[in-house]
Enzyme design. Structure first.
Site, PDB file in Angstrom:
ATOM      1  N   THR A   1       0.806  -1.184  -0.155  1.00  0.00           N
ATOM      2  CA  THR A   1       0.009   0.142   0.049  1.00  0.00           C
ATOM      3  C   THR A   1       1.016   1.286  -0.042  1.00  0.00           C
ATOM      4  OG1 THR A   1      -1.719  -1.213   1.140  1.00  0.00           O
ATOM      5  CG2 THR A   1      -1.847   1.286   1.218  1.00  0.00           C
ATOM      6  N   VAL A   2       1.907   1.282   0.999  1.00  0.00           N
ATOM      7  CA  VAL A   2       2.334   2.432   1.203  1.00  0.00           C
ATOM      8  C   VAL A   2       3.588   2.677   0.028  1.00  0.00           C
ATOM      9  CG1 VAL A   2       4.312   3.907   2.551  1.00  0.00           C
ATOM     10  CG2 VAL A   2       2.168   2.582   3.661  1.00  0.00           C
TER      11      VAL A   2
ATOM     12  N   GLU B   1       8.404  10.805   9.583  1.00  0.00           N
ATOM     13  CA  GLU B   1       7.256  11.466   9.705  1.00  0.00           C
ATOM     14  C   GLU B   1       6.147  10.684   9.497  1.00  0.00           C
ATOM     15  OE1 GLU B   1       6.995  15.130  10.444  1.00  0.00           O
ATOM     16  OE2 GLU B   1       5.209  14.080  10.928  1.00  0.00           O
TER      17      GLU B   1
ATOM     18  N   VAL C   1       3.732   8.252  12.135  1.00  0.00           N
ATOM     19  CA  VAL C   1       2.677   8.775  12.978  1.00  0.00           C
ATOM     20  C   VAL C   1       1.917   9.694  12.192  1.00  0.00           C
ATOM     21  CG1 VAL C   1       2.126   9.964  15.193  1.00  0.00           C
ATOM     22  CG2 VAL C   1       4.599   8.465  14.993  1.00  0.00           C
TER      23      VAL C   1
ATOM     24  N   GLY D   1       0.017   9.546   9.483  1.00  0.00           N
ATOM     25  CA  GLY D   1      -0.240   9.634   8.114  1.00  0.00           C
ATOM     26  C   GLY D   1       0.644  11.146   7.459  1.00  0.00           C
TER      27      GLY D   1
ATOM     28  N   GLY E   1      -7.074   0.078   2.290  1.00  0.00           N
ATOM     29  CA  GLY E   1      -5.324   0.258   2.780  1.00  0.00           C
ATOM     30  C   GLY E   1      -5.110   1.052   3.853  1.00  0.00           C
TER      31      GLY E   1
ATOM     32  N   GLU F   1      -3.312  -2.200   9.141  1.00  0.00           N
ATOM     33  CA  GLU F   1      -2.211  -2.951   9.067  1.00  0.00           C
ATOM     34  C   GLU F   1      -2.031  -4.280   8.379  1.00  0.00           C
ATOM     35  OE1 GLU F   1       0.969  -1.547  10.407  1.00  0.00           O
ATOM     36  OE2 GLU F   1      -0.470   0.149  10.024  1.00  0.00           O
TER      37      GLU F   1
ATOM     38  N   ASP G   1      -1.028  -0.553  17.462  1.00  0.00           N
ATOM     39  CA  ASP G   1      -0.525   0.376  16.542  1.00  0.00           C
ATOM     40  C   ASP G   1      -0.726   1.712  17.122  1.00  0.00           C
ATOM     41  OD1 ASP G   1      -0.041   0.932  13.467  1.00  0.00           O
ATOM     42  OD2 ASP G   1      -1.679   2.543  14.143  1.00  0.00           O
TER      43      ASP G   1
ATOM     44  N   LYS H   1       2.608   4.437  18.015  1.00  0.00           N
ATOM     45  CA  LYS H   1       2.628   6.000  17.781  1.00  0.00           C
ATOM     46  C   LYS H   1       2.861   6.834  19.077  1.00  0.00           C
ATOM     47  CE  LYS H   1       0.119   4.968  13.617  1.00  0.00           C
ATOM     48  NZ  LYS H   1      -1.179   4.695  13.151  1.00  0.00           N
TER      49      LYS H   1
HETATM   50  P1  NAP Z   1       1.636  -3.682   2.764  1.00  0.00           P
HETATM   51  O1  NAP Z   1       0.671  -3.359   2.145  1.00  0.00           O
HETATM   52  O2  NAP Z   1       1.468  -5.011   3.515  1.00  0.00           O
HETATM   53  O3  NAP Z   1       3.174  -3.797   2.030  1.00  0.00           O
HETATM   54  C1  NAP Z   1       4.115  -4.383   2.830  1.00  0.00           C
HETATM   55  C2  NAP Z   1       5.132  -4.721   1.774  1.00  0.00           C
HETATM   56  O4  NAP Z   1       6.453  -5.245   2.083  1.00  0.00           O
HETATM   57  C3  NAP Z   1       4.860  -5.581   0.400  1.00  0.00           C
HETATM   58  O5  NAP Z   1       5.197  -5.347  -0.775  1.00  0.00           O
HETATM   59  C4  NAP Z   1       5.596  -6.798   0.824  1.00  0.00           C
HETATM   60  O6  NAP Z   1       5.816  -7.824  -0.311  1.00  0.00           O
HETATM   61  C5  NAP Z   1       6.907  -6.280   1.467  1.00  0.00           C
HETATM   62  N1  NAP Z   1       7.431  -7.116   2.379  1.00  0.00           N
HETATM   63  C6  NAP Z   1       6.759  -7.378   3.794  1.00  0.00           C
HETATM   64  N2  NAP Z   1       7.676  -8.125   4.240  1.00  0.00           N
HETATM   65  C7  NAP Z   1       8.694  -8.411   3.739  1.00  0.00           C
HETATM   66  C8  NAP Z   1       9.956  -9.301   3.948  1.00  0.00           C
HETATM   67  N3  NAP Z   1      10.232  -9.883   4.905  1.00  0.00           N
HETATM   68  N4  NAP Z   1      10.954  -8.979   2.960  1.00  0.00           N
HETATM   69  C9  NAP Z   1      10.491  -8.547   1.672  1.00  0.00           C
HETATM   70  N5  NAP Z   1       9.509  -7.759   1.528  1.00  0.00           N
HETATM   71  C10 NAP Z   1       8.662  -7.794   2.661  1.00  0.00           C
HETATM   72  O7  NAP Z   1       1.987  -2.665   4.039  1.00  0.00           O
HETATM   73  P2  NAP Z   1       2.081  -1.291   4.105  1.00  0.00           P
HETATM   74  O8  NAP Z   1       0.184  -0.790   4.381  1.00  0.00           O
HETATM   75  O9  NAP Z   1       2.209  -0.656   2.939  1.00  0.00           O
HETATM   76  O10 NAP Z   1       2.519  -1.014   5.362  1.00  0.00           O
HETATM   77  C11 NAP Z   1       4.010  -0.600   5.190  1.00  0.00           C
HETATM   78  C12 NAP Z   1       4.657  -0.094   6.324  1.00  0.00           C
HETATM   79  O11 NAP Z   1       4.083   1.219   6.442  1.00  0.00           O
HETATM   80  C13 NAP Z   1       4.147  -0.484   7.828  1.00  0.00           C
HETATM   81  O12 NAP Z   1       5.111  -0.494   8.573  1.00  0.00           O
HETATM   82  C14 NAP Z   1       3.088   0.221   8.212  1.00  0.00           C
HETATM   83  O13 NAP Z   1       2.759   0.037   9.736  1.00  0.00           O
HETATM   84  C15 NAP Z   1       3.370   1.470   7.594  1.00  0.00           C
HETATM   85  N6  NAP Z   1       2.207   2.437   7.458  1.00  0.00           N
HETATM   86  C16 NAP Z   1       1.219   1.916   6.774  1.00  0.00           C
HETATM   87  C17 NAP Z   1       0.249   3.031   6.765  1.00  0.00           C
HETATM   88  C18 NAP Z   1      -1.088   2.616   5.697  1.00  0.00           C
HETATM   89  O14 NAP Z   1      -1.914   3.246   5.874  1.00  0.00           O
HETATM   90  N7  NAP Z   1      -1.111   1.570   5.097  1.00  0.00           N
HETATM   91  C19 NAP Z   1       0.381   4.166   7.036  1.00  0.00           C
HETATM   92  C20 NAP Z   1       1.503   4.537   7.962  1.00  0.00           C
HETATM   93  C21 NAP Z   1       2.605   3.772   8.017  1.00  0.00           C
HETATM   94  P3  NAP Z   1       4.751  -8.286  -1.155  1.00  0.00           P
HETATM   95  O15 NAP Z   1       4.113  -7.204  -1.745  1.00  0.00           O
HETATM   96  O16 NAP Z   1       5.701  -9.243  -2.044  1.00  0.00           O
HETATM   97  O17 NAP Z   1       3.785  -9.184  -0.254  1.00  0.00           O
HETATM   98  N1  HSE Z   2      -2.742   1.154  10.353  1.00  0.00           N
HETATM   99  C1  HSE Z   2      -2.654   2.351  10.517  1.00  0.00           C
HETATM  100  C2  HSE Z   2      -3.754   3.177  10.786  1.00  0.00           C
HETATM  101  C3  HSE Z   2      -1.958   2.846   9.321  1.00  0.00           C
HETATM  102  O1  HSE Z   2      -5.094   2.737  10.496  1.00  0.00           O
HETATM  103  O2  HSE Z   2      -3.694   4.294  11.300  1.00  0.00           O
HETATM  104  C4  HSE Z   2      -1.349   4.392   9.603  1.00  0.00           C
HETATM  105  O3  HSE Z   2      -0.337   4.520  10.435  1.00  0.00           O
END
Ligand code: NAP
Ligand code: HSE
Length: 419
Positions: A29-30, A144, A147, A149, A201, A204, A215, A219
């Site tokens: 997603t990110v 940044e 926490v 977004g 998206g 987590e 989560d 933060k």
């Molecule tokens: P996600 O959609 O599950 O994406 C995770 C990515 O990392 C995928 O591309 C996955 O590969 C890859 N991955 C996971 N474990 C791996 C490993 N061991 N080795 C290699 N690649 C690996 O997660 P996300 O929502 O983007 O979140 C990513 C980070 O951003 C997290 O720390 C989350 O807390 C943070 N975050 C997320 C949001 C949100 O709104 N989603 C907001 C702020 C912060 P595949 O694609 O091949 O599975």
């Molecule tokens: N899963 C987290 C949330 C992503 O819903 O706030 C942003 O950090």
């Protein structure tokens, strides 16, 4: 082929002074949203910041997953060692979790590379260690996006309010739970609302971290660190999430005449810093109740400036990627510093010069050139003017000849000849 695809990622052909090589860990997603923004905004980035960002490697878990046209397939790898060995300036960590993420983070910082991460779990578990590595290796560590977004709370606490006497930082810090509570207050079931939040998206990879409050607790630990300097490993966050009875939380809030919100808080008191995450009933007209969907709101209570509120999209690919992009641009290595001890200097090269005077003053020109010892390569006349072309000589010699002719009112014209 790889270069061709890199060009796709750059997209723009705008002028850029510097190229920054970026290695991206995680393309979900990110990470996927970040790649899309880098492509879409490359022209604006080149114009405003004078840099071009080349994505040089992308680490994922599943190489075969379809990621859309904006993800160059030949940059994608599942090989952690290949990723770590990639020569780059900035590493963006967006894989989540703490196991592989900490290996990537440590390696980047120890190589003196900038590390930009969205991973609050990593920071809550290893933030102090990573900050120490960053200091020792003079490598920027930015988070940044970890926490709230797109809400720039880390930067505000760190840069804008260092002496404002912050006494508390509190608010809605999890977009998924706020989305769920908003939808459930509007009549949706918990299961349906959670499915929507996952589809957008917001959640987590393991949504239990959103639902049970971990989560938001991570933060709160990051905010307590930034606001009060207490390392994340040294705080205890008393945590209660929406589980196991999300429906009853909403029903009880309604029965009490208010609205349910999940609130995280770090507060300084006489004994230290207390940290909590818990469901709270707020008045219907409060700013927290007005916060809908996946938005986050952070209130900073200060002695010097009363309460400051920041609100905006708290989860989702685009919101988070915009915070990552800001950190990337801030961490991009600066252009070479101007050289020191460089002051004005004379031109020491020799040039050919053309010195012309009216044809009637040809004698004065010849006499002055002879007297000042300016070697002539050629002398031409067109009826109106006579023109002397010198051999390559110092600027000062040509200048001396011109001054001598000016003293005799010969109206000389001096040209440097580059042909
Ligand atoms: P996600 O959609 O599950 O994406 C995770 C990515 O990392 C995928 O591309 C996955 O590969 C890859 N991955 C996971 N474990 C791996 C490993 N061991 N080795 C290699 N690649 C690996 O997660 P996300 O929502 O983007 O979140 C990513 C980070 O951003 C997290 O720390 C989350 O807390 C943070 N975050 C997320 C949001 C949100 O709104 N989603 C907001 C702020 C912060 P595949 O694609 O091949 O599975
Ligand atoms: N899963 C987290 C949330 C992503 O819903 O706030 C942003 O950090």
């Amino acid at each position: 082929m790889q270069q061709a695809v890199q060009r796709q990622v750059r997209a723009a052909v705008e002028p850029a002074d510097r190229t920054i090589r970026l290695a991206l860990a995680g393309c979900g997603t990110v990470g996927g949203a970040l790649l899309e923004q880098l492509t879409r905004r490359s022209s604006a980035i080149a114009h405003r910041h004078g840099i071009r960002i080349d994505v040089v490697r992308i680490l994922v878990r599943d190489e075969r997953r379809d990621r859309g046209g904006h993800v160059p397939r030949d940059l994608v790898t599942t090989d952690l060692h290949e990723f770590l060995a990639t020569d780059c300036d900035i590493v963006v960590e967006a894989i989540g979790g703490t196991d592989t993420a900490v290996v990537i983070a440590r390696h980047a910082l120890m190589c003196g590379r900038a590390l930009v991460t969205a991973n609050k779990a990593l920071l809550a578990a290893r933030g102090a260690e990573l900050a120490d590595l960053a200091r020792r290796h003079d490598a920027p560590l930015s988070f940044e996006a970890s926490v709230a977004g797109a809400v720039p709370i880390v930067r505000v606490l760190r840069d804008a309010l260092p002496h404002a006497g912050v006494s508390a930082v509190r608010g809605v810090l999890n977009g998924t739970t706020n989305y769920l509570l908003t939808r459930m207050h509007a009549g949706a079931t918990f299961e349906a609302a959670l499915a929507e939040a996952q589809r957008f998206g917001y959640a987590e990879a393991d949504p239990a971290r959103d639902l049970d409050g971990r989560d938001a607790a991570d933060k709160v630990a990051v905010l307590a660190w930034q606001a009060f300097g207490v390392p994340p490993g040294r705080v205890h966050v008393e945590t209660r999430g929406l589980l196991p009875w999300p429906d009853r939380i909403v029903a009880d809030a309604v029965a009490l005449g208010g609205v349910a919100r999940s609130v995280g808080e770090a507060r300084r008191n006489a004994a230290g810093v207390s940290c909590t995450v818990e469901p709270v009933v707020v008045n219907g007209d409060s700013p927290l109740a007005g916060l809908v969907g996946a938005d986050n709101l952070v209130e900073i209570e200060t002695a010097a400036a009363a309460t400051i509120r920041l609100a905006g999209p708290g989860a989702g690919g685009d919101a988070t990627a915009s915070a990552l992009l800001a950190d990337i641009l801030a961490a991009a290595p600066s252009p070479p510093a101007p050289a020191r001890n460089v002051g004005p200097a004379a031109d020491t090269r020799r040039h050919r010069w053309s010195i012309s005077v009216p044809a009637a003053r040809r004698e004065e020109l010849a006499a002055a050139a002879h007297r000042i010892r300016v070697p002539a390569a050629d002398v031409t006349e067109d009826g109106l003017h006579v023109r002397l072309l010198t051999e390559p000589v110092d600027r000062s010699l040509a200048g001396a000849l011109v001054r001598a002719l000016e003293l005799q009112a010969c109206e000389p014209v001096l040209l440097r000849v580059e042909r």
